[in-house]
Design an enzyme around this catalytic site. Structure first.
Site: not given
Ligand SMILES: C[S@@+](CC[C@H](N)C(=O)[O-])C[C@H]1O[C@@H](n2cnc3c(N)ncnc32)[C@H](O)[C@@H]1O
Length: 257
Positions: A67-73, A193
């Protein structure tokens, strides 16, 4: 403020809640990620940086950021691979994937781009379609994000006990998928978080029952000053960690297929 929200968290955090709530409203102190003078900087909370580093990625590994967006990690994972191995940055949301793509392109050195792939699958399907394929998986799960919820009257009004329970079910299926997609000897980090107890240790407790012989909990150390050790991981909360967090993370190793 939503009284159900206040009741739930003040019951859980007890005497600590007033200071924790105050700390959630304060400004964060992010660290700058910058890989060269000609590239853009990305600012990331130190607790998030810590969670990504916990995964202990080494050059040459096959890595999934589920679950990568917006991509910081993802930036942290890519920098640890340093152009060797593979990094799949996945996110189900098309809008957030556009941001993710921009972040990766504008922040990382061009020499690292060829090993990175951006995909848009539902994370809960990886266990089925990519069984045993990854050496490292970061599952930074969708969660209650209370720090953001309290800043928005609309989201605060929408908060409910059912919502955090629903999220914990979704997190459980993503975590089961991550366990199944992990290679033998591989390691995953589950992070959120969230402040809600349903979304942190409780999710790990369930997977330990569901995939009993397959995984073990790994120790996370050293941690950030002021973080709390929990039954299965660490919780970094801003009242005791100089404004960092909230971040919960737990680290699991796949010990059997
Ligand atoms: C906490 S954010 C991720 C933040 C990211 N890891 C970062 O460090 O920038 C959770 C993400 O999970 C995505 N998401 C939610 N349900 C999902 C699923 N079933 N499969 C894949 N991605 C999912 C959301 O769109 C969201 O971008």
């Amino acid at each position: 403020m939503n009284s159900d929200f206040l009741d739930f968290y003040s019951k859980h955090y007890g005497d600590r809640w007033p200071l924790l709530l105050e700390a959630l409203f304060k400004e964060t102190h992010p660290v700058e990620l910058r890989f060269s003078d000609s590239l853009q900087s990305y600012f990331l909370d130190e607790a998030s940086l810590f969670a990504a580093k916990c995964l202990d990625v080494q050059p040459g590994m096959a890595v999934l950021d589920m679950c990568a967006a917006p991509g910081g990690k993802s930036l942290v994972l890519a920098s640890q691979l340093a152009g060797q191995g593979s990094l799949q940055c996945n996110d189900r949301s098309p809008e957030r994937r556009i941001r993710l793509q921009h972040v990766l392109e504008n922040t990382l050195p061009a020499a690292w781009h060829s090993i990175i792939k951006v995909t848009g699958y539902d994370g809960s399907r990886f266990g089925l379609h990519c069984k045993g394929q990854f050496d490292r998986i970061l599952l930074d799960a969708p969660c209650s994000s209370e720090r953001h919820v309290i800043q928005s009257p609309k989201h605060l009004e929408q908060w409910s006990l059912n919502r955090t329970k629903r999220l914990s079910v979704e997190q459980g299926s993503l975590l089961a998928s991550a366990v199944d997609a992990l290679a033998l000897g591989g390691v995953l980090v589950y992070s959120t978080c969230a402040l809600s107890p349903f979304e942190n240790d409780a999710v790990v407790e369930k997977i330990l029952k569901k995939r009993k012989e397959k995984i073990r909990v790994m120790n996370i150390s050293p941690s950030i000053d002021g973080s709390d050790s929990t039954s299965f991981g660490v919780h970094i909360l801003p009242d005791r960690s100089e404004g960092r967090g909230p971040i919960y993370c737990a680290k699991l190793e796949k010990i059997s297929d």
